[in-house]
Scaffold this active site. Structure first.
Site, PDB file in Angstrom:
ATOM      1  N   ASN A 137       0.800  -1.235   0.000  1.00  0.00           N
ATOM      2  CA  ASN A 137       0.000   0.000   0.000  1.00  0.00           C
ATOM      3  C   ASN A 137       0.829   1.280   0.000  1.00  0.00           C
ATOM      4  O   ASN A 137       0.443   2.279  -0.602  1.00  0.00           O
ATOM      5  CB  ASN A 137      -1.021  -0.007   1.145  1.00  0.00           C
ATOM      6  CG  ASN A 137      -0.398  -0.161   2.508  1.00  0.00           C
ATOM      7  OD1 ASN A 137       0.686  -0.715   2.650  1.00  0.00           O
ATOM      8  ND2 ASN A 137      -1.085   0.324   3.529  1.00  0.00           N
ATOM      9  N   LYS A 160      11.656  -8.674   1.465  1.00  0.00           N
ATOM     10  CA  LYS A 160      10.644  -9.497   0.797  1.00  0.00           C
ATOM     11  C   LYS A 160       9.421  -8.594   0.643  1.00  0.00           C
ATOM     12  O   LYS A 160       8.667  -8.376   1.592  1.00  0.00           O
ATOM     13  CB  LYS A 160      10.309 -10.744   1.632  1.00  0.00           C
ATOM     14  CG  LYS A 160       9.424 -11.756   0.883  1.00  0.00           C
ATOM     15  CD  LYS A 160       7.986 -11.320   0.803  1.00  0.00           C
ATOM     16  CE  LYS A 160       7.122 -12.296   0.033  1.00  0.00           C
ATOM     17  NZ  LYS A 160       5.994 -11.640  -0.656  1.00  0.00           N
ATOM     18  N   GLY A 212       1.869  -5.515   7.674  1.00  0.00           N
ATOM     19  CA  GLY A 212       0.930  -6.283   6.861  1.00  0.00           C
ATOM     20  C   GLY A 212      -0.266  -6.754   7.655  1.00  0.00           C
ATOM     21  O   GLY A 212      -0.684  -6.123   8.629  1.00  0.00           O
ATOM     22  N   GLU A 234       3.887  -4.149  12.519  1.00  0.00           N
ATOM     23  CA  GLU A 234       2.861  -3.113  12.346  1.00  0.00           C
ATOM     24  C   GLU A 234       1.774  -3.741  11.500  1.00  0.00           C
ATOM     25  O   GLU A 234       1.957  -4.003  10.309  1.00  0.00           O
ATOM     26  CB  GLU A 234       3.450  -1.868  11.675  1.00  0.00           C
ATOM     27  CG  GLU A 234       2.535  -0.652  11.750  1.00  0.00           C
ATOM     28  CD  GLU A 234       1.710  -0.438  10.500  1.00  0.00           C
ATOM     29  OE1 GLU A 234       0.516  -0.846  10.510  1.00  0.00           O
ATOM     30  OE2 GLU A 234       2.228   0.119   9.536  1.00  0.00           O
ATOM     31  N   LEU A 235       0.634  -3.997  12.138  1.00  0.00           N
ATOM     32  CA  LEU A 235      -0.425  -4.750  11.480  1.00  0.00           C
ATOM     33  C   LEU A 235      -1.607  -3.836  11.146  1.00  0.00           C
ATOM     34  O   LEU A 235      -1.403  -2.677  10.805  1.00  0.00           O
ATOM     35  CB  LEU A 235      -0.821  -5.937  12.364  1.00  0.00           C
ATOM     36  CG  LEU A 235       0.367  -6.813  12.806  1.00  0.00           C
ATOM     37  CD1 LEU A 235      -0.100  -7.940  13.709  1.00  0.00           C
ATOM     38  CD2 LEU A 235       1.117  -7.355  11.600  1.00  0.00           C
ATOM     39  N   CYS A 268      -3.376   1.628   6.835  1.00  0.00           N
ATOM     40  CA  CYS A 268      -3.631   1.154   8.200  1.00  0.00           C
ATOM     41  C   CYS A 268      -3.978   2.316   9.125  1.00  0.00           C
ATOM     42  O   CYS A 268      -4.755   2.147  10.062  1.00  0.00           O
ATOM     43  CB  CYS A 268      -2.409   0.414   8.732  1.00  0.00           C
ATOM     44  SG  CYS A 268      -2.021  -1.090   7.826  1.00  0.00           S
TER      45      CYS A 268
END
Length: 461
Positions: A137, A160, A212, A234-235, A268
């Site tokens: 994003n 990745k 993610g 960080e979700l 987020c």
């Protein structure tokens, strides 16, 4: 999921990439470790010189990389260029401040004497190769806010990236190479998500950071826990946006629109749940809905587009399911709510009211331009609604009452509280969340120290 550039504005696959084979992956892991052994001894001045050069190159590439980002994940091109500029700013900030942030610390003299030492220092030393699992994003910013502090601390980085932004991922590796960083300092691994577990288990990889989804965070945290390796996560987020009677309603409504649809609503830290005091609920709702309706949705490469397509077909389907579930549960659709005809993965700015705790959109993160409205009778109810979420990334409060400011700052369960403004990350301030939004912090001095070995150096008389 294939590693491919697929234009979300029309669904066209522009290029597909083959994943790295085991031999190439092994070569890169070996290189990351070998480079770390020497890079860790370079001076802060040398690291800063290289990072400033990377910032200069990024500034010069802004137009080109902005179009690449937009073509890969759909954000309006003006926002893509702004993201590149923000990354260059963060690079310069860490180049300027890292040496001070990681300077040796000397405890109080009385404590040193009490320990029987003649001198004690606390030193910040790099850990080694760090694996970064990053999302699509903000495909530049999410990486740079890890890479800039990690490289300034003396670590090496293995990226990745999300499988739908391979051109951006390869650009980042090339950027650091062109800036003059030693080969192996920062490498992009073109691999699928299934390869992450083995990499994290490799003894040469010392830590990991992930931005993610919750499932991805759980998987990385589980393996890292088993291997006893440091992680920063960080979700997701479902940030509250609270509006109280003393607020500047015109400004609060104007900012609310931007806060909800930034990055096509796929952020987020985008405000998602709008909790409005009953005394100003109707007035705010009228202004907010009008602002959402007025947004221009269209080709993300057009300069005047404000909302582009969602990044994937699956993402749009997930968002539609949340809206349909709310509608069937009795929510009112005040604007939007219907998929448009035509190519591309577009979804209109949407506002829902009459939300109940039973609706999925109350419990889950709406990753797209969908806002939910709640009515609160007082501060207590506003706090209760805001905290009624599994997430705790950031929060927004609009009030001119200092007593209310202190109450929200004390009681909101979030990593940040933004008062009379929109949540935004800045290199000088720590960023991260609580609850299911993750743990650890990025940015600021807190972020650069996350991947350091905090070493006590004790010297006897």
């Amino acid at each position: 999921m294939p590693i491919a550039t697929v234009n979300p504005a029309n669904g066209e696959t522009l290029k597909t990439y083959e994943p790295m084979d085991e031999d190439e992956l092994e070569r890169r892991l070996e290189l990351a470790e070998a480079t770390f052994r020497t890079y860790r001894t370079t001076s802060f001045a040398e690291r800063a010189r290289l990072l400033v050069k990377a910032a200069e190159l990024l500034d010069g590439d802004q137009e080109e990389i902005g179009r690449v980002v937009t073509t890969e994940m759909g954000k309006p091109v003006r926002q893509a260029r702004a993201e590149a500029a923000k990354c260059a700013k963060a690079m310069r900030w860490y180049a300027e401040h890292a040496e001070r942030l990681l300077a040796d610390e000397e405890p109080a003299e009385a404590d040193v004497r009490d320990s029987g030492a003649s001198r004690v220092r606390v030193r910040y030393r790099p850990l080694g190769p760090v694996l970064a699992v990053m999302p699509w994003n903000f495909p530049l910013w999410q990486v740079v806010r890890f890479a800039a502090p990690a490289l300034m601390a003396g670590n090496t980085g293995l990226l990745k990236h999300a499988s739908n932004v391979p051109r951006t991922a390869l650009y980042l590796e090339d950027l650091f190479h062109r800036a003059g960083f030693p080969e192996g300092c920062f490498q992009t691994l073109l691999i699928g998500s299934g390869a992450v577990d083995d990499i994290l288990r490799d003894e040469r990889v010392k830590a990991a950071t992930l931005t993610g989804s919750e499932p991805a965070g759980r998987a990385v945290a589980s393996t890292a826990g088993e291997m006893i390796k440091k992680t920063v996560l960080e979700l997701g987020g479902s940030d509250p946006y609270i509006v109280m009677p003393s607020a500047d309603l015109d400004r609060a409504a104007e900012v609310a629109v931007t806060a909800r649809v930034q990055n096509n609503g796929q952020s987020c830290i985008a405000a998602k749940r709008f909790i409005v005091h009953t005394d100003v609920y109707d007035a705010f709702t009228e202004k907010f809905v009008a602002g959402m309706r007025a947004l221009k949705v269209g080709d993300p490469l057009a300069e005047d587009t404000e909302v582009g397509p969602l990044a994937s077909e699956r993402g749009r389907a997930d968002l539609e399911e949340l809206v349909d579930d709310a509608r069937h549960g009795g929510a009112r659709v005040l604007c939007g709510g219907e998929r448009p005809d035509g190519p591309g993965w577009y979804y209109p700015p949407t506002v829902l009211s009459g939300i109940t705790r039973e609706m999925r959109v109350h419990r889950e993160e709406a990753f797209g331009p969908v806002a939910t409205l709640y009515r609160a009778d007082d501060v207590d109810e506003a706090v209760l609604i805001a905290n009624d979420s599994a997430f705790g990334l950031s929060s927004n409060v609009w009030t001119r009452d200092e007593t209310e400011v202190e109450r929200f700052a004390r009681d909101l369960e979030a990593g940040s509280v933004y008062v009379n403004g929109m949540t935004a990350s800045h290199p000088a301030f720590p960023f991260g969340g609580v609850k299911r939004s993750g743990y650890g912090r990025e940015l600021s001095g807190h972020g650069i120290r996350e991947f350091c070995n905090i070493t006590t150096v004790w010297q006897g008389a």
